[in-house]
Design a protein around this motif. Sequence first.
Motif, short mmCIF file in Angstrom:
data_model
loop_
_atom_site.label_atom_id
_atom_site.label_comp_id
_atom_site.label_asym_id
_atom_site.label_seq_id
_atom_site.Cartn_x
_atom_site.Cartn_y
_atom_site.Cartn_z
N ALA A 122 -2.50 9.17 -9.22
CA ALA A 122 -3.68 10.04 -9.10
C ALA A 122 -4.50 10.00 -10.39
CB ALA A 122 -3.23 11.47 -8.81
N LEU A 123 -3.82 9.95 -11.54
CA LEU A 123 -4.52 9.87 -12.82
C LEU A 123 -5.26 8.54 -12.94
CD1 LEU A 123 -5.05 11.12 -15.62
CD2 LEU A 123 -3.00 9.93 -16.44
N ARG A 124 -4.61 7.47 -12.50
CA ARG A 124 -5.26 6.17 -12.55
C ARG A 124 -6.52 6.16 -11.68
NH1 ARG A 124 -1.94 1.18 -10.30
NH2 ARG A 124 -0.28 2.49 -11.17
N HIS B 280 -8.27 8.74 -10.84
CA HIS B 280 -9.26 9.63 -11.47
C HIS B 280 -10.08 8.88 -12.52
CE1 HIS B 280 -11.00 12.88 -13.87
NE2 HIS B 280 -10.38 12.36 -14.92
N TRP B 281 -9.39 8.10 -13.36
CA TRP B 281 -10.09 7.39 -14.43
C TRP B 281 -10.98 6.29 -13.87
CZ3 TRP B 281 -11.51 8.70 -18.97
CH2 TRP B 281 -10.77 9.65 -19.68
N LYS C 87 -12.55 6.34 -10.97
CA LYS C 87 -13.74 7.00 -10.39
C LYS C 87 -14.61 7.62 -11.48
CE LYS C 87 -15.11 10.26 -6.77
NZ LYS C 87 -16.19 10.87 -7.57
N PHE C 88 -13.95 8.32 -12.42
CA PHE C 88 -14.71 9.00 -13.48
C PHE C 88 -15.50 8.01 -14.32
CE2 PHE C 88 -14.86 10.37 -17.94
CZ PHE C 88 -15.65 11.50 -17.82
#
Length: 477
Positions: free
Chosen positions: A90-92, A94-95, A97-98
């Motif tokens: 999920a963190l991957r 997020h980064w 997309k962000f």
Amino acid sequence: MLKTELRSYQSEAVDAALQHDGFALFPEQRTGKCLIALAVVDHHKPDIVVIVCPKKARITWESEIAKHLDLDWECAFYIINYQQPVKNLALRGHWYKFSKDFVDGGGTLMVIADESHHIKKPGTAQSRFVRTLGKRAHWRLALTGTPIDKGYEQLWATFDFVQHKVAFGTYDQFKNRYVLYDEKERRDGRQYKVITGYQRGPELLKIIHHYSYRITFNEARIAMGKKPITIRKRKVYFDLNKKSRRLYDSMDKEMQVVVDGLDIEAPLPVTKIQKLQQICGGFLLMLEPRVPGKKKRKRFVVPTGKEKLTALMQLLSGMDDRKLVICARFTHEIKAINELLHEFKWTHKEISGSSEWDGKFDVDVVVMQIRSGLGFDLSEANTYVFYSWDHSYIVFEQSRFRIMDMERTTQINYHFLMARDTIEEEYFEAIARKKDFSALVLDKYRKTKAAKRRRATRKAAGRVRQACKKKQLALDL
């Protein structure tokens, strides 16, 4: 605004980095790569800086930013360790997309891959993550003093990050152009490729040095007007006793030993090598027998001898210097060393996966697990004892530089404890060979080009002098 004045070689590195939107900084450890990177950040002034680094280096980056950088523009720093996006999908996401949304919205992004040898394997999740962020960033920096130890193919991912498809193209294109293979057949009939050599070396090295900056520790000292550091290496040999030698030979030849009624096997070559080194250290690490329904098996240690510990005891007894670092590979060795130091009544601290470093060298000895030796300043010591180590040249180099300091250090003493006629001698030679290869790629080409420039400069100066003499002679006539 940068609060710290750059040294001459650091200014040279910054100037080289500013000529490209992506660049690799390969100065040796302890030469101030963080400060060079922050100087580049200060010049570009991005809205966001993402620093991807090993977990233990986070504290170092936080202190370096506070120490050297006075933010006179709006900027957010994000420090991520390499394992976070690997373990957290999920963190991957997020980064990914962000970073895309932020750059598409007009923001400027800079990505720094610290200790970038962590991304050298193109297929790993951490390598793909860093390279994907790099594609979206306006500026990219890769930092490491040990970018290579085995072969040219290890450099592709680093340069794909800093100069995507500009330096070398895709990984397949890189391999087809620079790597030579030989096809072999497995037992099941399947084919596989083995690297047998490399081609177009001068072309490859030219590209590498065009997009990177390299300086060794001693070259940096000379640039500062200081003498090169004196390094003394001493091999401390000891002999295995009859029991240990019998166990060692049995494991080496038959890949199996019996200790105190326990049958210990090493079915794989990698396991065998590890067991051989454990025997040299005086123990064997085992797993308890399998129990139906129980997934996890506990580990336990089987003592085999104390020869290496005795050799360490004799070495310490002859030392006048009470500020030193002892490095070991296995946690059970570290425990035994701590017990020995307690008997000697020497104060000590431990750096390992389970013990964090508090940044204070207020003891006689620091006992360090070799793979934990990253980003620490242990330069109050000038003596380093390698109790045990593994085959990794990168880990070895990262570890041994911990006691060096550009200002204080003048002499370093390294002691290598080695059981005679064992795998430890082979490990030492393997690291030396890898160091020679690394120096060939990173230093020899650069020094050869510099020597050619100096010769060309001298020849040009000679021609000018000759022309001046001829002109003066004509005037005299």
